[in-house]
Scaffold this motif. Sequence first.
Motif, PDB file in Angstrom:
ATOM      1  N   ALA A 415       0.892  -1.066  -0.077  1.00 16.44           N
ATOM      2  CA  ALA A 415       0.136  -0.070   0.104  1.00 16.44           C
ATOM      3  C   ALA A 415       0.552   1.137  -0.015  1.00 16.44           C
ATOM      4  O   ALA A 415       0.461   2.646  -0.360  1.00 16.44           O
ATOM      5  N   PRO A 416       2.021   1.418   0.867  1.00 18.89           N
ATOM      6  CA  PRO A 416       2.971   3.014   0.748  1.00 18.89           C
ATOM      7  C   PRO A 416       3.288   3.314  -0.681  1.00 18.89           C
ATOM      8  O   PRO A 416       3.416   3.904  -0.750  1.00 18.89           O
ATOM      9  N   LYS A 417       3.407   1.636  -1.279  1.00 18.46           N
ATOM     10  CA  LYS A 417       4.159   2.260  -2.759  1.00 18.46           C
ATOM     11  C   LYS A 417       2.634   2.716  -3.683  1.00 18.46           C
ATOM     12  O   LYS A 417       3.569   3.425  -4.905  1.00 18.46           O
ATOM     13  N   LEU A 418       1.925   2.294  -3.846  1.00 19.20           N
ATOM     14  CA  LEU A 418       0.655   2.474  -4.792  1.00 19.20           C
ATOM     15  C   LEU A 418       0.726   4.023  -5.157  1.00 19.20           C
ATOM     16  O   LEU A 418      -0.250   4.214  -3.670  1.00 19.20           O
ATOM     17  N   GLN A 419       0.627   4.313  -6.088  1.00 23.11           N
ATOM     18  CA  GLN A 419      -0.278   5.596  -6.125  1.00 23.11           C
ATOM     19  C   GLN A 419      -1.910   5.709  -7.132  1.00 23.11           C
ATOM     20  O   GLN A 419      -2.290   6.248  -6.756  1.00 23.11           O
ATOM     21  N   HIS A 420      -1.661   4.745  -8.037  1.00 24.24           N
ATOM     22  CA  HIS A 420      -2.752   4.526  -8.402  1.00 24.24           C
ATOM     23  C   HIS A 420      -3.185   3.059  -8.373  1.00 24.24           C
ATOM     24  O   HIS A 420      -2.190   2.457  -8.614  1.00 24.24           O
ATOM     25  N   VAL A 421      -3.962   2.261  -8.686  1.00 29.16           N
ATOM     26  CA  VAL A 421      -4.593   0.613  -8.882  1.00 29.16           C
ATOM     27  C   VAL A 421      -5.435   0.872 -10.410  1.00 29.16           C
ATOM     28  O   VAL A 421      -6.679   1.385  -9.983  1.00 29.16           O
ATOM     29  N   VAL A 422      -4.855  -0.242 -11.103  1.00 30.04           N
ATOM     30  CA  VAL A 422      -5.861  -0.216 -12.559  1.00 30.04           C
ATOM     31  C   VAL A 422      -6.027  -1.490 -12.526  1.00 30.04           C
ATOM     32  O   VAL A 422      -5.225  -3.036 -12.233  1.00 30.04           O
ATOM     33  N   LEU A 423      -7.633  -2.304 -12.341  1.00 26.95           N
ATOM     34  CA  LEU A 423      -7.990  -3.386 -12.321  1.00 26.95           C
ATOM     35  C   LEU A 423      -8.071  -3.858 -13.533  1.00 26.95           C
ATOM     36  O   LEU A 423      -8.911  -3.456 -14.785  1.00 26.95           O
ATOM     37  N   ILE A 424      -7.574  -5.535 -13.961  1.00 28.12           N
ATOM     38  CA  ILE A 424      -8.194  -5.796 -14.914  1.00 28.12           C
ATOM     39  C   ILE A 424      -8.702  -7.694 -14.421  1.00 28.12           C
ATOM     40  O   ILE A 424      -9.470  -7.161 -13.739  1.00 28.12           O
ATOM     41  N   GLY A 425      -9.686  -8.028 -15.718  1.00 34.52           N
ATOM     42  CA  GLY A 425     -10.178  -9.592 -14.983  1.00 34.52           C
ATOM     43  C   GLY A 425     -11.166  -9.315 -15.315  1.00 34.52           C
ATOM     44  O   GLY A 425     -12.191  -8.060 -15.310  1.00 34.52           O
ATOM     45  N   THR A 426     -12.587 -10.323 -15.805  1.00 34.69           N
ATOM     46  CA  THR A 426     -13.435 -10.394 -15.879  1.00 34.69           C
ATOM     47  C   THR A 426     -14.334  -9.868 -14.453  1.00 34.69           C
ATOM     48  O   THR A 426     -15.401  -9.851 -13.919  1.00 34.69           O
ATOM     49  N   ASP A 427     -13.718  -9.848 -13.248  1.00 39.19           N
ATOM     50  CA  ASP A 427     -14.342 -10.293 -11.704  1.00 39.19           C
ATOM     51  C   ASP A 427     -12.923 -10.042 -10.377  1.00 39.19           C
ATOM     52  O   ASP A 427     -12.553 -10.562 -10.570  1.00 39.19           O
ATOM     53  N   SER A 428     -13.041  -8.734 -10.338  1.00 35.26           N
ATOM     54  CA  SER A 428     -11.744  -8.289 -10.273  1.00 35.26           C
ATOM     55  C   SER A 428     -12.533  -8.048  -8.176  1.00 35.26           C
ATOM     56  O   SER A 428     -12.375  -6.824  -7.429  1.00 35.26           O
ATOM     57  N   THR A 429     -14.196  -8.427  -8.324  1.00 36.58           N
ATOM     58  CA  THR A 429     -14.413  -8.863  -6.423  1.00 36.58           C
ATOM     59  C   THR A 429     -13.394  -8.102  -5.501  1.00 36.58           C
ATOM     60  O   THR A 429     -13.418  -7.587  -4.231  1.00 36.58           O
ATOM     61  N   GLN A 430     -12.653  -9.411  -5.284  1.00 39.90           N
ATOM     62  CA  GLN A 430     -11.523 -10.064  -4.316  1.00 39.90           C
ATOM     63  C   GLN A 430     -10.678  -8.793  -3.644  1.00 39.90           C
ATOM     64  O   GLN A 430     -10.072  -8.379  -3.120  1.00 39.90           O
ATOM     65  N   LEU A 431      -9.828  -8.929  -5.309  1.00 37.93           N
ATOM     66  CA  LEU A 431      -9.028  -7.768  -5.132  1.00 37.93           C
ATOM     67  C   LEU A 431      -8.870  -5.836  -4.515  1.00 37.93           C
ATOM     68  O   LEU A 431      -8.617  -5.027  -4.133  1.00 37.93           O
ATOM     69  N   ARG A 432     -10.266  -6.192  -5.148  1.00 38.35           N
ATOM     70  CA  ARG A 432     -11.294  -4.467  -5.219  1.00 38.35           C
ATOM     71  C   ARG A 432     -11.615  -4.239  -3.572  1.00 38.35           C
ATOM     72  O   ARG A 432     -11.355  -3.398  -2.679  1.00 38.35           O
ATOM     73  N   SER A 433     -11.942  -5.292  -2.739  1.00 39.67           N
ATOM     74  CA  SER A 433     -12.494  -5.418  -1.419  1.00 39.67           C
ATOM     75  C   SER A 433     -11.148  -5.379  -0.724  1.00 39.67           C
ATOM     76  O   SER A 433     -11.739  -4.222   0.053  1.00 39.67           O
ATOM     77  N   SER A 434     -10.154  -5.989  -0.877  1.00 40.85           N
ATOM     78  CA  SER A 434      -9.009  -5.723   0.350  1.00 40.85           C
ATOM     79  C   SER A 434      -8.338  -4.404  -0.129  1.00 40.85           C
ATOM     80  O   SER A 434      -8.160  -3.862   0.427  1.00 40.85           O
TER      81      SER A 434
END
Length: 512
Positions: A415-434
């Motif tokens: 998290a401290p390194k992240l400036q922005h996240v771009v999500l791909i995939g047909t179902d990004s529910t788990q990663l988006r929730s985290s």
Amino acid sequence: MSTPTLPELHGWDGPWAGLRVLVTGFGVTGFSAADTLAELGCQVVVVDGTQTQQKNDDAATLTTVWGDRLDFRWGQQSTTTLAHFEGDQLPDLIVTSPGWRPDSPIMHAAAEASIPVWSEVQLARRLGARPGARQPDWLMLTGTNGKTTTVTLLEAMLIADGRRAVACGNIGMPVLDAIRDPEGFEALAVELSSFQLHYTEAPGEHEAGPLAAAVLNIAEDHVDWHGSLESYLADKARIYQATQVACVYNAEDPATEQMVAAADVVEGARAIGFTTSTPDISMLGLVHTEEGDDVVVDRAYLDNRAHQALELGARSDLGQLAPRHLVANALAAAALARAAGVAPEAVQQALRSYQPAEHRIQPVAQAEDVLWINDTKATNPHAAAASLSSFSGVVWIAGGLSKGVDYSELVQQVAPKLQHVVLIGTDSTQLRSSLERHAPQVPVTEVSGGDDGVAAMRSAVEAADTHAQPGQAVVLAPAAASMDQFASYIARGEAFIEAVADLMRRKGFNEL
């Protein structure tokens, strides 16, 4: 004919003739297993759920050589029963390709009928080299991530030392092909997956265990296949069984050291650690010099290890971009090579000749002080963490088929390194929730594309370009498998490379 007991099945002159063997899967491994078993005189039936022109051609090749010793059954119906032999007899043995799940119908039936199931590695170990050929030293490694890089480095170290050696196993060449080589090899650098280890027994009384074995790291992966994390760990730990000289572990990953402590090894075998920090006695590691470079040193394979360290090379030998996980892989390879007596000069030569593999932290473009990195091979959270930790500020392209893993630990770590996240995939529910729970301050863009992975990747690259700032890196490290939108992780990486190349052309920049 009376069926021989399986303990008698060892060596090329063993009682193999007439044995009924079912080979599950007819890819590269299945071809090698079927060819070997037919040569031994077994009655072989190959089953595979899919039929392709390539498989038909390969089956025809083997049938031309071995005739009626071989039979092939195609389609899903062939994978649900054991009764493929004359008179509906059951097989005496199953040799399986990697990936056939223990809970699949045919494996469940084998367990119910008490029919042994071997990996091709187990068959190769039972056979040994051909009569008259040299018996090779087996140097074996596994881990959640970094296996192919490490086994490639290990092969290079052995060859630089003048050994006739080859990398085999999960890397591409089946172990059976290596041990059938007419001349034979002095050493095998064997990469093993948890799938292969699941079906590999401990060496018997007629088989030598590995000269040295290593577990590079452990993280949650393939839990859906193994059934639990505990089962996954137990299968990985099998690699240390009957090790003769050195059990190599990651001093920064306690689970690997615990595996060594519990292993049943040959008396006198040593525990050898590797660390990206200053090594203790019986370890390999890095020593930081006043000149600013990190020196790769050995405090394990020398007599005066309490007071001396043997220089094996430098971190810079691996190139300008030598992230921590790559250094760890190189240290693990060196620990295995040194167990086989490889000279320090050969280790350094291999480090200097190392070329990063495609799709693994692969720089593909640099423009406007933004570095674009393709790490499509980071198909799980552990691999993605290793990739993202190599950079200070990251626009992260992530997502895909999650394989049932939990992303919480990964997101908390990076998290401290992240400036922005771009999500791909047909179902990004788990990663988006985290991300929402553990990195709520990080903006997230979710791109469309559905099943069209190429379109999704183009959109992801455009979005990343919008948000990336000078001094940052755009990193494709999906932390997930690719099959929801792409044919393979390679196809995903190539789509990223092409999308970045198109972006660079439109902006008037050259790629790396």
